[in-house]
Scaffold this active site. Structure first.
Site, PDB file in Angstrom:
ATOM      1  CE  LYS A  68      -4.216   1.994   0.747  1.00 52.99           C
ATOM      2  NZ  LYS A  68      -3.761   2.643  -0.811  1.00 52.99           N
ATOM      3  CE  LYS A 104       4.935   7.498  -1.532  1.00 56.70           C
ATOM      4  NZ  LYS A 104       4.169   7.697  -0.259  1.00 56.70           N
ATOM      5  CG  ASN A 219      -5.967  17.648   3.415  1.00 54.89           C
ATOM      6  OD1 ASN A 219      -5.827  17.206   4.537  1.00 54.89           O
ATOM      7  ND2 ASN A 219      -7.028  17.416   2.523  1.00 54.89           N
TER       8      ASN A 219
HETATM    9  P1  NAD Z   1      -1.116  20.694   1.339  1.00 51.73           P
HETATM   10  O1  NAD Z   1      -0.273  21.034   0.025  1.00 51.73           O
HETATM   11  O2  NAD Z   1      -2.677  20.563   1.262  1.00 51.73           O
HETATM   12  O3  NAD Z   1      -0.357  21.533   2.394  1.00 51.73           O
HETATM   13  C1  NAD Z   1       0.856  21.821   2.807  1.00 51.73           C
HETATM   14  C2  NAD Z   1       0.844  23.326   3.293  1.00 51.73           C
HETATM   15  O4  NAD Z   1       2.175  23.612   3.282  1.00 51.73           O
HETATM   16  C3  NAD Z   1       0.366  24.407   2.344  1.00 51.73           C
HETATM   17  O5  NAD Z   1      -0.348  25.359   3.039  1.00 51.73           O
HETATM   18  C4  NAD Z   1       1.668  25.377   1.863  1.00 51.73           C
HETATM   19  O6  NAD Z   1       1.542  26.603   1.584  1.00 51.73           O
HETATM   20  C5  NAD Z   1       2.648  25.152   3.074  1.00 51.73           C
HETATM   21  N1  NAD Z   1       3.884  25.355   2.930  1.00 51.73           N
HETATM   22  C6  NAD Z   1       4.808  24.880   1.560  1.00 51.73           C
HETATM   23  N2  NAD Z   1       5.946  25.277   1.783  1.00 51.73           N
HETATM   24  C7  NAD Z   1       6.031  25.596   3.143  1.00 51.73           C
HETATM   25  C8  NAD Z   1       7.181  26.100   3.779  1.00 51.73           C
HETATM   26  N3  NAD Z   1       8.397  26.179   3.428  1.00 51.73           N
HETATM   27  N4  NAD Z   1       6.979  26.550   5.421  1.00 51.73           N
HETATM   28  C9  NAD Z   1       5.779  26.225   5.917  1.00 51.73           C
HETATM   29  N5  NAD Z   1       4.820  26.113   5.146  1.00 51.73           N
HETATM   30  C10 NAD Z   1       4.797  25.763   3.841  1.00 51.73           C
HETATM   31  O7  NAD Z   1      -0.271  19.264   1.773  1.00 51.73           O
HETATM   32  P2  NAD Z   1      -0.966  17.954   2.886  1.00 51.73           P
HETATM   33  O8  NAD Z   1      -1.772  17.276   2.094  1.00 51.73           O
HETATM   34  O9  NAD Z   1      -1.596  18.947   4.094  1.00 51.73           O
HETATM   35  O10 NAD Z   1       0.597  17.552   3.376  1.00 51.73           O
HETATM   36  C11 NAD Z   1       1.256  18.239   4.344  1.00 51.73           C
HETATM   37  C12 NAD Z   1       2.157  17.102   4.804  1.00 51.73           C
HETATM   38  O11 NAD Z   1       1.497  16.191   5.289  1.00 51.73           O
HETATM   39  C13 NAD Z   1       3.036  16.532   3.866  1.00 51.73           C
HETATM   40  O12 NAD Z   1       4.392  16.205   4.327  1.00 51.73           O
HETATM   41  C14 NAD Z   1       2.576  15.348   3.607  1.00 51.73           C
HETATM   42  O13 NAD Z   1       3.397  14.200   2.911  1.00 51.73           O
HETATM   43  C15 NAD Z   1       2.147  14.973   4.704  1.00 51.73           C
HETATM   44  N6  NAD Z   1       0.874  14.100   4.792  1.00 51.73           N
HETATM   45  C16 NAD Z   1      -0.497  14.199   4.336  1.00 51.73           C
HETATM   46  C17 NAD Z   1      -1.183  13.353   4.331  1.00 51.73           C
HETATM   47  C18 NAD Z   1      -2.834  13.564   3.752  1.00 51.73           C
HETATM   48  O14 NAD Z   1      -3.659  12.849   3.676  1.00 51.73           O
HETATM   49  N7  NAD Z   1      -2.653  14.841   3.001  1.00 51.73           N
HETATM   50  C19 NAD Z   1      -1.096  12.011   4.496  1.00 51.73           C
HETATM   51  C20 NAD Z   1       0.250  11.628   5.104  1.00 51.73           C
HETATM   52  C21 NAD Z   1       1.096  12.730   5.307  1.00 51.73           C
END
Ligand code: NAD
Length: 418
Positions: A68, A104, A219
Site C-alpha cells: 500500500k 510506493k 489539508n
Molecule cells: P497541502 O499541500 O495541502 O499543504 C501544505 C501546506 O504547506 C500549504 O499550506 C503550503 O503553503 C505550506 N507550505 C509549503 N511550503 C512551506 C514552507 N516552506 N513552510 C511552511 N509551510 C509551507 O499538503 P498536505 O496534504 O496538508 O500535506 C502536508 C504534509 O503532510 C506533507 O508532508 C505530506 O506528505 C503529509 N501527509 C499528508 C497526508 C494527507 O492525507 N494529506 C497524509 C500523510 C502525510
C-alpha cells in the site's frame, strides 16, 4: 530528497532492531525491497510529438498484506526515493495495525508542464505498465504529491478496462462517486488530533491552557486546527509557504482559512507576521509540522520550546534533531504514527470497495478514533517502559508486527529443530 535517503531509512531499521524481538533473518529480509519495477512510458503529446517518461513501482514488503502506498508525480522522483518511501509505508501500515505491506510509486515529471489530456494519457499509460503487478490483493496505490482523486479515477478505469472487471479496490483516494470513502479528506489531520487528545489525557493537560502552532496550513494542518479549536485548544500560530502569523490570544480557524483562501496566505490575517523558521521556536505547548521535510534540525532543535511535536508532515525532523529533542524531554509523536490516519481511512475505502457496502462518515470517524487511540497508547507505553523516543518505539513496535508475520512461516530455529 538526497540520493542516500534509502540508507537513512535502513538506519531506522537497525535502531528499531535493538528494541525488537525480531530475528536477525527478519531484519535482513527487511533490508531489501521485495520487488522493484521500472517502466518507460511513451505518450503522444498534444502537438503530435512522442515523449518518454520514467516511472517506478516498489513493493517493499507484502508479508502482512497487499502493498500500500501512493504515486508521486515530481521532477525529483528517483528509484532511491521510491524505495525509501515504500520502506516507510511498510512500517507505517504495520504501526497502524493495517493488514497491508508497504509500496510506493512515481513518475519523473512536472505535471504542471502537461495539459490535462497529456496528464490523463500519462496516468493511464502508467497504470497499463504496472497493471501486471497491482490489484486489490497485490498492491493498492493511492495519491501522493501532485496526484489527486481524478488521477486515481483514470487509473481505476484503466485497470478495470484491462481486466474486464470494474475494480474500485485496486486504488484508493478515488472521488466519492467512484467508490471513495467519506472522511478521507480530513483523515490525516483527524488521526493526528485524536492522538494529541490521548497525549493530553496522559499528561493531564487542560485544553483551554494548551497553545498550538501549525507549520503548513494546508489539508492536514487546517483539519487538525479545526478539530483542536472545537475541543477548546488555542491555535496561536500558523504558516504557509509565504510565512507565518502569530497571535497569543489565538485565531478563529475558519476566519484564518478564509483569509488564506481569499488573500493567498495566512500572513494577511491580524497578528504578528513571523517567518517559517520562527514559528518552530515559538513559546507554545504543541508544535505541529504539517508542511515539509527536514524542518527541525541539529541547528534549531535546541530552541524548540514546545512540550510536544506532532508530525503530520512526513520526515520533518532529522536524526540530529531527534537526539536533541529527546534529551530535552520534548515528546515527538513520529510521522509514521501521527499521520497514519490517512492510510487508515484508505484502508477503510478498500474494505468498503471489497464489500460493496459504504459507511456513513460517523462510522469512519469512530473506527479511525478507535485505531488511533489504541496504536498511540501502545507506542507511548512502549516508549515510557523503555525510556526511548516514541519514534524508536513506533519502529520497534512495527518491526515486532512484521516479524510476527515473517516468523509465523518459520525461523532458523524452527527449521533446524528435529
Ligand atoms: P497541502 O499541500 O495541502 O499543504 C501544505 C501546506 O504547506 C500549504 O499550506 C503550503 O503553503 C505550506 N507550505 C509549503 N511550503 C512551506 C514552507 N516552506 N513552510 C511552511 N509551510 C509551507 O499538503 P498536505 O496534504 O496538508 O500535506 C502536508 C504534509 O503532510 C506533507 O508532508 C505530506 O506528505 C503529509 N501527509 C499528508 C497526508 C494527507 O492525507 N494529506 C497524509 C500523510 C502525510
Amino acid at each position: 530528497m538526497s540520493t542516500d535517503i534509502f540508507a537513512e531509512a535502513l538506519k531506522r531499521l537497525d535502531l528499531a532492531a535493538e528494541h525488537s524481538k525480531a530475528a536477525p533473518e527478519t531484519v535482513e529480509r527487511l533490508r531489501h525491497a521485495r520487488r522493484f519495477l521500472e517502466v518507460s512510458l511513451s505518450i503522444r503529446m498534444d502537438d503530435g510529438s512522442l515523449r518518454t517518461f520514467t516511472g517506478y513501482r516498489c513493493q517493499y514488503d507484502d508479508t502482512r498484506g497487499p502493498a500500500k502506498g501512493g504515486i508521486r508525480y515530481h521532477p525529483d522522483v528517483s528509484a532511491g526515493e521510491v524505495r525509501a518511501l515504500a520502506f516507510w509505508m511498510t512500517f507505517k501500515c504495520a504501526v497502524a495495525g493495517l493488514p497491508y505491506g508497504g509500496g510506493k510509486g512515481g513518475i519523473i515529471v512536472d505535471p504542471r508542464s502537461l495539459s490535462r489530456l497529456e496528464l490523463e494519457r500519462l496516468s493511464r499509460a502508467y497504470m497499463r505498465a504496472i497493471a501486471p503487478i497491482v490489484g486489490p490483493e497485490q498492491d493498492v496505490p493511492a495519491p501522493d504529491v501532485y496526484t489527486n482523486a481524478t488521477i486515481m479515477a483514470w487509473m481505476m478505469d484503466e485497470y478495470s478496462l484491462i481486466t474486464g472487471r470494474r475494480t474500485p479496490a485496486v486504488i484508493t483516494g478515488k472521488p466519492i462517486a467512484l467508490g471513495g470513502s467519506l472522511g478521507r479528506d480530513d483523515a490525516t489531520g483527524r488521526g493526528g488530533f485524536y492522538q494529541m487528545l490521548e497525549l493530553a489525557r496522559r499528561r493531564g493537560w487542560d485544553a483551554g491552557k494548551t497553545t498550538i502552532a501549525i507549520q503548513g496550513f494546508g489539508n492536514a494542518g487546517q483539519h487538525f486546527a479545526k478539530l483542536a479549536e472545537a475541543s477548546g485548544y488555542r491555535i496561536v500560530a500558523a504558516s504557509d509557504s509565504k510565512g507565518g502569523i502569530y497571535n497569543p490570544e489565538g485565531f478563529t480557524v475558519d476566519a484564518l482559512i478564509d483569509v488564506k483562501d481569499r488573500q493567498g496566505s495566512v500572513t494577511k490575517a491580524v497578528g504578528k507576521v513571523i517567518s517559517n523558521a520562527e514559528i518552530l521556536e515559538l513559546d507554545v505547548d504543541v508544535l505541529v509540522p504539517a508542511a515539509l521535510e527536514n524542518q527541525l534540525t541539529g541547528a534549531n532543535a535546541a530552541n524548540v520550546k514546545a512540550k510536544a511535536v506532532i508530525e503530520l508532515a512526513n520526515g520533518p525532523t532529522t536524526a540530529d534533531a531527534d537526539a536533541v529533542l529527546h534529551q530535552r524531554g520534548v515528546t515527538v509523536v513520529p510521522d509514521i504514527l501521527a499521520n497514519s490516519g490517512g492510510v487508515t481511512v484508505s484502508y477503510f475505502e478498500w474494505c468498503q470497495n471489497l464489500a460493496g457496502w459504504y459507511w456513513p462518515v460517523e462510522l469512519v470517524h469512530e473506527r479511525l478514533r478507535e485505531r488511533m487511540v489504541a496504536e498511540f497508547n501502545t507506542v507511548a507505553d512502549f516508549a515510557e517502559q523503555r525510556k526511548i523516543p516514541m519514534r524508536t518505539a513506533a519502529y520497534a513496535h512495527a518491526l515486532d508486527r512484521l516479524a510476527e508475520a515473517h516468523e509465523s512461516m518459520g525461523t532458523k530455529e524452527w527449521f533446524s529443530a528435529r
